[in-house]
Motif scaffolding. Structure first.
Motif, short mmCIF file in Angstrom:
data_model
loop_
_atom_site.label_atom_id
_atom_site.label_comp_id
_atom_site.label_asym_id
_atom_site.label_seq_id
_atom_site.Cartn_x
_atom_site.Cartn_y
_atom_site.Cartn_z
N ILE A 215 0.83 -1.20 0.00
CA ILE A 215 0.00 0.00 0.00
C ILE A 215 0.87 1.25 0.00
CG2 ILE A 215 -1.70 1.32 1.34
CD1 ILE A 215 -2.83 -1.33 2.33
N ALA A 216 1.92 1.28 0.84
CA ALA A 216 2.82 2.43 0.89
C ALA A 216 3.55 2.61 -0.44
CB ALA A 216 3.82 2.26 2.01
N GLU A 217 3.92 1.49 -1.06
CA GLU A 217 4.61 1.56 -2.35
C GLU A 217 3.71 2.20 -3.41
OE1 GLU A 217 6.73 -1.42 -5.61
OE2 GLU A 217 5.75 -2.23 -3.83
N GLN A 218 2.45 1.82 -3.42
CA GLN A 218 1.51 2.40 -4.38
C GLN A 218 1.29 3.88 -4.08
OE1 GLN A 218 0.01 0.74 -7.14
NE2 GLN A 218 1.77 -0.54 -6.57
N GLN A 219 1.20 4.24 -2.83
CA GLN A 219 1.00 5.64 -2.46
C GLN A 219 2.15 6.50 -2.96
OE1 GLN A 219 -1.51 7.12 -1.12
NE2 GLN A 219 -0.87 8.84 0.18
N GLN A 220 3.35 6.02 -2.79
CA GLN A 220 4.53 6.81 -3.17
C GLN A 220 4.73 6.88 -4.68
OE1 GLN A 220 7.86 5.11 -1.03
NE2 GLN A 220 6.80 5.27 0.96
N TYR A 225 2.18 14.42 -5.39
CA TYR A 225 2.64 15.27 -4.29
C TYR A 225 3.64 14.51 -3.42
CZ TYR A 225 2.63 17.82 0.11
OH TYR A 225 3.01 18.48 1.25
N ILE A 226 3.32 13.25 -3.12
CA ILE A 226 4.22 12.43 -2.30
C ILE A 226 5.53 12.23 -3.04
CG2 ILE A 226 4.56 10.17 -1.24
CD1 ILE A 226 2.55 11.86 0.21
N LYS A 227 5.50 11.97 -4.34
CA LYS A 227 6.71 11.77 -5.12
C LYS A 227 7.58 13.02 -5.10
CE LYS A 227 6.28 9.80 -9.12
NZ LYS A 227 5.76 9.47 -10.49
N LEU A 228 6.93 14.21 -5.20
CA LEU A 228 7.68 15.45 -5.20
C LEU A 228 8.34 15.70 -3.84
CD1 LEU A 228 8.53 18.06 -6.59
CD2 LEU A 228 6.36 19.09 -5.82
N GLN A 229 7.62 15.44 -2.76
CA GLN A 229 8.16 15.65 -1.42
C GLN A 229 9.35 14.75 -1.16
OE1 GLN A 229 6.66 18.66 -0.90
NE2 GLN A 229 6.73 18.05 1.27
N ARG A 230 9.26 13.53 -1.60
CA ARG A 230 10.37 12.59 -1.42
C ARG A 230 11.59 13.02 -2.24
NH1 ARG A 230 9.63 7.54 0.68
NH2 ARG A 230 10.98 6.56 -0.88
#
Length: 637
Positions: A215-220, A225-230
């Motif tokens: 689930i976390a892998e799919q979210q990232q 937005y999550i991809k940009l923050q990382r």
């Protein structure tokens, strides 16, 4: 009165030799004598006399024995030298108090000691003291650190705050010190400080963590937005690393260790390139149930005091040894595989016997033993010794089962331990007699070892065989290397188990020089310039007093304190001598419990004659006790 048989030996001075107590299990001892020329020996018997009162005989009463020993006198203790080495310093207990005063004496007039004012104590007392090659001295006292320059100026560089400890000078002349969980270097010319090393027992922080599950892998991967923050976090971390690599304004990154561990020992190279660190699992050393009742309290109640755990409850401890490269940030574990016997099953014989009793067989266990830095009761710094050039380091290790002790050097290039000396004892390796270090001007080790059964002094170049500087049925202790590498000073009981004198090993020809001949218990402190010995000397019937002796003169040591009255010394001497002459002392007790010796005149000739006669009377090459008091030799066999 009990009668003693004695031998009077006329050899410029008359002796009475008597009281030779048997070491057998028979209930009474028999006095024997040797057959000596009639002109030299005659038989005498002490006559019976009327009893005397304690006061008339100058004896010590039970009340006096049980009282505070201050009646003997304010004895000199904690002897040493002032910071710059030009004054003798010692302490004396205040009358009717447990507190002590510090006394100072000029070397030119050592018998004239004066009490130091409290405002000047930092000039004479120190907790740590290190000297740079050019003579600059850094030292700590209480909450402050001082630097004394060669022009005599003393500057305080720290007071309070994060304490500075573990002082040493680096090869570039800076002062290195431990402050909290950091080592820093201080430039004494301008006061600037640089962090050399820091460490933390925690997980190393990461800018981004990998996904924990699907689930976390799919979210990232699906949420922009999550991809940009990382990505921003990762870019920021990389930029900081690049800045730290290119610009010295950034402090070095801490070294991270297992968060379940704690620090067991650390030492940094004087060159500032490497550090050796020992870590161990962080676990309590006692339990809440480890208590003991204490009956004497101010409120008249019984208090439960926390105490150490019972020996039977102690759990095995292992240290993990690390080599840190302070320039690259690399951390390498130093494995114990090169230590001979690292996986010996030292109790295999006992376990096999126990198994045989039960009708079973025991299979030898070849798993690695738990090994730690040797933690001696006789020093406080970790058992890691860097050579002053910063290019060589030695460690002293011990097996947790106390059967083995190793001295090993570290191959800095290959990141491995290289064994130099192994001490094995089927019973127990001593915590004492383990001093070791490097010579100043060559990568040569010097150390103590008991592998012959006695503590002796050795020098050894890594990879070569050790060279014994002392040997025989005596022990060597309290080593001091002269600053010019010419001598190693030590104390030893070469002539008798209870006679400790000061000697030195001449490293140019491996010979031994005798420095004192005081005939008793002698401790010493070498002056910082290596020219004088400050001595603390006591006898069986005489408490310790201080003496001073130039190292390169044949003159006898000069007494510089007189702390006891004639009456107290006489009473104490009679009492202690009577204890020796009226008690049978078994041979085996002299392993660590020794009788001391006093000689009043013609020291060498008298002593030799007494020892020779004592051996003849006891009819054994190993006699156990000799007291020489008022020209009277008394031997205990």
């Amino acid at each position: 009165m009990k009668k003693y048989s004695s031998l009077l030996i006329a050899a410029s001075v008359t002796f009475a030799l008597g009281g030779c107590a048997s070491t057998t299990n028979e209930p009474s001892s028999q006095v024997t004598s040797t057959s000596l020329p009639a002109a030299a020996v005659q038989q005498t018997v002490a006559p019976d006399v009327a009893p005397q009162t304690s006061a008339q005989k100058g004896e010590i009463t039970l009340k006096q024995i049980m009282s505070d020993p201050q009646w003997i006198g304010a004895l000199p203790e904690s002897m040493g030298w002032s910071v710059n080495g030009d004054k003798i310093v010692f302490e004396k207990e205040k009358q009717n108090s447990a507190l002590k005063d510090v006394y100072v004496a000029d070397l030119s007039n050592p018998a004239n000691a004066v009490k130091s004012p409290l405002s000047d104590l930092h000039k004479y007392r120190f907790d740590e003291r290190v000297v740079r090659d050019d003579g600059v001295i850094a030292y700590s006292f209480e909450d402050s650190v001082y630097v004394q320059f060669t022009n005599g100026e003393t500057v305080r560089i720290a007071r309070g705050g994060n304490a500075l400890s573990t002082l040493s000078f680096m090869t570039d002349g800076r002062l290195m010190a431990l402050s909290g969980n950091k080592f820093i270097a201080i430039d004494l010319s301008n006061g600037t400080r640089e962090e050399l090393l820091s460490w933390q027992f925690s997980d190393e922080p990461k800018a981004i963590e990998p996904p924990k599950d699907y689930i976390a892998e799919q979210q990232q991967s699906l949420v922009e937005y999550i991809k940009l923050q990382r990505k921003n976090k990762e870019d920021k971390e990389n930029a900081q690393k690049a800045l730290a690599k290119a610009n010295e304004s950034v402090a070095p990154t801490p070294f991270y260790f297992d968060k379940s561990h704690r620090l067991a020992g650390i030492s940094v190279s004087p060159a500032g390139k490497f550090a050796v660190v020992a870590t161990t699992e962080s676990k309590p050393t006692r339990d809440d149930s480890d208590i003991m009742p204490h009956y004497i309290q101010e409120d008249s109640r019984i208090a439960a005091k926390p105490v150490r755990q019972r020996v039977a409850d102690a759990e095995s401890v292992n240290h993990t040894l690390w080599l840190l490269n302070l320039k690259t940030g690399e951390k390498s574990e130093l494995k114990y595989f090169n230590l001979p016997g690292y996986n010996d099953d030292v109790l295999a014989t006992v376990k096999a016997e126990n198994a045989e009793v039960k009708g079973a067989t025991y299979e030898v266990n070849r798993l690695p033993r738990d090994i730690t830095l040797l933690q001696s009761w006789y020093w406080t710094k970790p058992s890691i010794r860097w050579h002053k050039n910063g290019n060589a380091v030695a460690v002293m290790l011990e097996a947790w089962d106390n059967k083995d002790r190793w001295i090993a050097t570290v191959d800095l290039a290959n990141k491995t331990l290289e064994n130099q000396h192994r001490l094995h004892d089927d019973a127990w390796v001593n915590y004492r007699f383990n001093a070791f270090d490097w010579l100043n001007d060559s990568e040569t080790l010097y150390y103590q070892s008991e592998h012959t059964g006695y503590s002796h002094l050795y020098v050894q170049k890594p990879g070569e065989k050790p060279v014994a500087l002392t040997s025989g049925r005596f022990i060597v202790d309290d080593l001091t290397l002269s600053s010019d590498d010419n001598y190693i000073y030590f104390k030893a009981n070469m002539e008798h188990p209870g006679l400790y004198e000061v000697y030195r090993a001449d490293l140019s020809n491996n010979t031994i020089d005798t420095m004192t001949d005081l005939n008793g218990m002698t401790d010493y402190s070498l002056s910082p310039d290596g020219k004088n010995l400050l001595l603390s000397h006591s006898k069986v019937n005489q408490p310790q007093e201080l003496y001073v002796k130039p190292v390169d003169e044949t003159t006898a040591a000069k007494q510089i304190t007189q702390s006891t009255s004639a009456a107290s010394t006489h009473s104490l001497g009679r009492y202690l001598t009577s204890l020796l002459l009226n008690r049978r002392i078994p041979m085996h007790l002299f392993t660590h419990a020794y009788i001391f010796q006093r000689i009043t005149t013609r020291q060498h000739q008298i002593k030799r004659l007494c020892l020779t006669t004592a051996q003849a009377i006891c009819k054994t090459p190993t006699w156990v006790g000799l007291v020489i008091l008022e020209n009277t030799c008394s031997t205990v066999c």
